[in-house]
Design a protein around this motif. Structure first.
Motif, PDB file in Angstrom:
ATOM      1  N   THR A  26      20.195  45.338  45.307  1.00  0.00           N
ATOM      2  CA  THR A  26      19.092  46.275  45.415  1.00  0.00           C
ATOM      3  C   THR A  26      19.130  46.985  46.755  1.00  0.00           C
ATOM      4  O   THR A  26      19.596  46.448  47.748  1.00  0.00           O
ATOM      5  N   PRO A  31       9.762  42.045  48.478  1.00  0.00           N
ATOM      6  CA  PRO A  31       9.785  40.604  48.206  1.00  0.00           C
ATOM      7  C   PRO A  31       9.834  40.279  46.714  1.00  0.00           C
ATOM      8  O   PRO A  31       9.299  41.027  45.885  1.00  0.00           O
ATOM      9  N   SER A  32      10.444  39.180  46.381  1.00  0.00           N
ATOM     10  CA  SER A  32      10.508  38.710  45.002  1.00  0.00           C
ATOM     11  C   SER A  32       9.094  38.492  44.468  1.00  0.00           C
ATOM     12  O   SER A  32       8.233  37.968  45.160  1.00  0.00           O
ATOM     13  N   GLY A  33       8.863  38.932  43.245  1.00  0.00           N
ATOM     14  CA  GLY A  33       7.563  38.781  42.615  1.00  0.00           C
ATOM     15  C   GLY A  33       6.588  39.896  42.935  1.00  0.00           C
ATOM     16  O   GLY A  33       5.434  39.854  42.524  1.00  0.00           O
ATOM     17  N   GLN A  34       7.041  40.921  43.652  1.00  0.00           N
ATOM     18  CA  GLN A  34       6.153  41.983  44.127  1.00  0.00           C
ATOM     19  C   GLN A  34       6.505  43.346  43.528  1.00  0.00           C
ATOM     20  O   GLN A  34       7.643  43.604  43.151  1.00  0.00           O
ATOM     21  N   SER A  51       1.349  41.580  44.239  1.00  0.00           N
ATOM     22  CA  SER A  51       1.826  40.669  43.193  1.00  0.00           C
ATOM     23  C   SER A  51       0.954  40.774  41.945  1.00  0.00           C
ATOM     24  O   SER A  51       1.306  40.239  40.900  1.00  0.00           O
ATOM     25  N   HIS A  71      10.034  44.243  41.723  1.00  0.00           N
ATOM     26  CA  HIS A  71      10.764  42.985  41.881  1.00  0.00           C
ATOM     27  C   HIS A  71       9.965  41.836  41.289  1.00  0.00           C
ATOM     28  O   HIS A  71      10.049  40.702  41.748  1.00  0.00           O
ATOM     29  N   ILE A  73       8.577  39.010  38.561  1.00  0.00           N
ATOM     30  CA  ILE A  73       9.216  37.926  37.824  1.00  0.00           C
ATOM     31  C   ILE A  73       9.133  38.243  36.333  1.00  0.00           C
ATOM     32  O   ILE A  73       8.091  38.644  35.828  1.00  0.00           O
ATOM     33  N   ASP A  80       5.600  42.078  33.183  1.00  0.00           N
ATOM     34  CA  ASP A  80       6.647  42.309  34.174  1.00  0.00           C
ATOM     35  C   ASP A  80       6.983  43.784  34.392  1.00  0.00           C
ATOM     36  O   ASP A  80       7.835  44.120  35.193  1.00  0.00           O
ATOM     37  N   GLY A 101      12.976  44.804  37.842  1.00  0.00           N
ATOM     38  CA  GLY A 101      14.172  45.056  38.627  1.00  0.00           C
ATOM     39  C   GLY A 101      14.451  46.518  38.909  1.00  0.00           C
ATOM     40  O   GLY A 101      15.372  46.847  39.654  1.00  0.00           O
TER      41      GLY A 101
END
Length: 123
Positions: A26, A31-34, A51, A71, A73, A80, A101
């Motif tokens: 990327t 941040p992951s989950g955001q 989130s 990003h 989950i 999502d 994603g």
């Protein structure tokens, strides 16, 4: 001797070409989950991230969004996808929708129009 050098050069070229292609998956630092939004195109300027849903973006990011990254989950039954709306409380038209994603460095139709967003199961 020439054959050894040619074989070594070909192997080295193949190795370095493979390394050049490999890189970060990327471009956006989110941040992951955001879900992240930037004030400038190509993930520049100030970033806001969430989130969960937000019915009324803060004044500094409201109507100044120029790039986006999801990003979140993903999984069965998980909301999502992110839908961005042009008015507070998910009012007005949807300006952009991002799949899990997905990163968008710029979109002229959505630029500077976002005021709120929700997480959803699809676009």
């Amino acid at each position: 001797m020439k054959r050894i050098l040619a074989t070594t050069a070909a192997a080295l070229l193949a190795l370095t070409t493979g390394l050049a292609v490999a890189g970060p998956a990327t471009a956006a630092e989110c941040p992951s989950g955001q879900f992240c939004v930037w004030q400038e195109a190509n993930f520049g300027g100030q970033r806001a991230n969430w989130s969960g849903d937000d019915g009324w973006w803060e004044s500094w990011i409201s109507d100044t969004d120029s790039s986006w990254a999801n990003h979140g989950i993903s999984g069965p039954g998980i909301k999502d996808h992110v839908r961005v709306y042009e008015n507070a409380w998910q009012g007005g038209n949807m300006t952009i929708c991002l799949a899990p994603g997905q990163e968008v460095g710029y979109n002229a139709a959505a630029n500077d129009r976002g005021d709120s967003h929700i997480w959803a199961t699809g676009c």
